[in-house]
Design an enzyme around this catalytic site. Structure first.
Site, mmCIF file in Angstrom:
data_model
loop_
_atom_site.group_PDB
_atom_site.id
_atom_site.type_symbol
_atom_site.label_atom_id
_atom_site.label_comp_id
_atom_site.label_asym_id
_atom_site.label_seq_id
_atom_site.Cartn_x
_atom_site.Cartn_y
_atom_site.Cartn_z
ATOM 1 N N GLU A 110 22.213 13.575 -6.486
ATOM 2 C CA GLU A 110 23.534 14.062 -6.065
ATOM 3 C C GLU A 110 24.063 15.098 -7.063
ATOM 4 O O GLU A 110 24.658 16.111 -6.669
ATOM 5 C CB GLU A 110 24.500 12.882 -5.938
ATOM 6 C CG GLU A 110 25.842 13.225 -5.320
ATOM 7 C CD GLU A 110 26.742 12.005 -5.150
ATOM 8 O OE1 GLU A 110 27.893 12.187 -4.713
ATOM 9 O OE2 GLU A 110 26.295 10.873 -5.458
ATOM 10 N N HIS A 136 32.165 5.821 -9.863
ATOM 11 C CA HIS A 136 31.382 6.331 -8.741
ATOM 12 C C HIS A 136 30.081 5.545 -8.583
ATOM 13 O O HIS A 136 29.652 5.241 -7.464
ATOM 14 C CB HIS A 136 31.098 7.812 -8.983
ATOM 15 C CG HIS A 136 30.191 8.447 -7.987
ATOM 16 N ND1 HIS A 136 28.848 8.690 -8.248
ATOM 17 C CD2 HIS A 136 30.410 8.877 -6.713
ATOM 18 C CE1 HIS A 136 28.301 9.250 -7.190
ATOM 19 N NE2 HIS A 136 29.213 9.382 -6.248
ATOM 20 N N GLU A 145 30.827 2.265 -6.910
ATOM 21 C CA GLU A 145 31.048 2.493 -5.467
ATOM 22 C C GLU A 145 29.721 2.513 -4.715
ATOM 23 O O GLU A 145 29.580 1.900 -3.652
ATOM 24 C CB GLU A 145 31.797 3.812 -5.266
ATOM 25 C CG GLU A 145 31.987 4.207 -3.809
ATOM 26 C CD GLU A 145 31.774 5.684 -3.561
ATOM 27 O OE1 GLU A 145 31.022 6.037 -2.624
ATOM 28 O OE2 GLU A 145 32.343 6.496 -4.314
#
Length: 419
Positions: A126, A46, A49
């Site tokens: 996040e 992640h 990304e």
């Protein structure tokens, strides 16, 4: 018509021409996700990304954000437990721009230390966002409950400790190991000239070098347990479920119908009984997630803590009923028509068609036609459902996870003893 090609370096390309649209969707599917990470590297897929959007030698992060916006296009990415996807949707006349941008991001990103530190903070925020969203958090808690200790049971995003400790060397080593030609599928759907598509993709993705890595799959051993995570919220968020089927299992369509009948929409048994007839919840639904070697069936609901027992009793009642009595002919046909309609209507979207190509190639090594899927859905019988429900939906094997102001971990056992 779907065309499949493989470049000399091993990159696979799938294209589906749709003549009646003006748009085209391009997706780069990389066969790596959170299940490929060690505990120390949890969240690295992640993290990478995110870094693909932070700048290359010829484009700044702002340039990447602005280029497709300037032509009305869309650019995004997502990471799952088993793959990572980068995709763009543009007018057909801007296909070349989309390919150039995606390939530049994927193969020329700088991994600048300042960008890494800045994005680390973004990911930590996040993580905090998920902590403030118990209706989403509970699904990660549930996966960790049923697959405790296995990579499939860990959150895709990682945790605060692992994200804090990932280094630039970690990120580059992981990237170089997995972002190789044999791990990449490019899927294109929409309006395009196939010769131009192949020319553009060969010129960009054909330059990629590197040896592939065979994924060594270790299937998770499911646990049977209850995990209650206290959180000071108004509602209790519950997940209850059991292991499901791998994506290539021949009975996957039977399970899709079971899921649809139980909790797949407003007409489902759980929604009608628990919300519409009893008014115990606002939200209740079920889903089935499939992976290469395993699956997960889950029923979710959010409700006040005083309603937990009544709602769980109704869930278990419906599970036993479908195991014992199967389904009515009317609801079986309705579920078939619902799945057929959902599939065929989704194919009017070029992004959905592109996603179907990429995911199918990664998981199955082929693309199953919509007609074949519909045929297999329509062939499911009541006896198929009862047989699979007896095998897969044994409440004695269910796990339960909750997030909220409730911690009665014995309630599931009590309900099962009374059933």
């Amino acid at each position: 018509m779907i065309n499949v090609a493989e470049l000399a370096n091993g990159v696979r390309i799938l294209t589906e021409h749709i003549p009646h649209v003006r748009s085209v969707a391009v997706g780069v599917w990389v066969n790596v996700g959170s299940r490929d990470e060690s505990q120390r590297l949890a969240g690295i897929s992640h993290f990478i990304e995110h870094l693909m959007f932070k700048g290359t030698e010829k484009r700044s992060a702002k340039d990447i954000a602005e280029e497709l916006d300037a032509v009305g296009g869309h650019l995004n990415a997502f990471t799952t437990k088993e793959y990572t996807c980068y995709y763009a949707k543009v007018l057909d006349e801007h296909f070349g721009l989309a390919v150039d941008l995606l390939s530049d991001m994927l193969f020329n990103s700088l991994f600048d230390k300042k960008d890494i530190d800045r994005e680390r903070n973004v990911i930590l925020e996040e993580l905090k966002m998920y902590e403030d969203a118990p209706d989403e958090l509970v699904h990660d808690v549930f996966a960790g409950t049923i697959w405790s200790g296995h990579p499939l049971g860990r959150p895709i995003i990682g945790d605060e400790k692992t994200v804090q400790e990932l280094t630039r060397e970690d990120l580059l080593d992981f990237y170089n190991k997995y972002y190789t030609p044999g791990n990449i599928v490019v899927a294109v759907a929409g309006s395009f000239d196939r010769e131009q598509v192949m020319e553009a993709l060969t010129a960009t993705f054909g330059k990629l070098t590197g040896q592939g890595n065979e994924r060594l799959l270790t299937a998770p051993e499911p646990a049977r347990q209850v995990v209650c995570r206290y959180k000071d919220t108004e509602q209790v968020h519950l997940c209850i479920g059991t292991p499901g089927l791998a994506l290539d299992n021949e009975k996957i369509y039977v399970f899709q119908i079971i899921n649809t009948i139980l909790g797949g929409g407003l007409s489902s048994r759980l929604f009608q009984e628990i919300r519409e007839q009893r008014g115990l919840v606002y939200s209740v639904f079920s889903y089935h997630s499939s992976y290469h070697d395993s699956g997960l069936f889950c029923i979710y609901t959010g409700l006040s803590k005083q309603n937990v027992r009544a709602a769980l009793e109704l869930v278990i009642k419906e599970i036993y009923d479908i195991r014992t009595n199967g389904v009515q002919a009317r609801e079986l046909q309705r579920a078939k028509d619902q799945l057929k309609g959902n599939l065929l209507l989704s194919l009017e979207n070029v992004s959905t068609r592109m996603s179907r190509l990429g995911k199918s190639q990664l998981y199955l090594g082929k693309v199953v036609s919509p007609d074949e899927i519909v045929r297999r859905i329509m062939a499911v019988s009541d006896s198929d459902i009862r047989e699979l429900a007896r095998t897969m939906l044994n409440p004695e094997n269910f796990c339960l996870a909750s997030v909220g102001p409730w911690d009665d971990g014995d309630i599931l056992r009590e309900i099962l003893n009374q059933a």
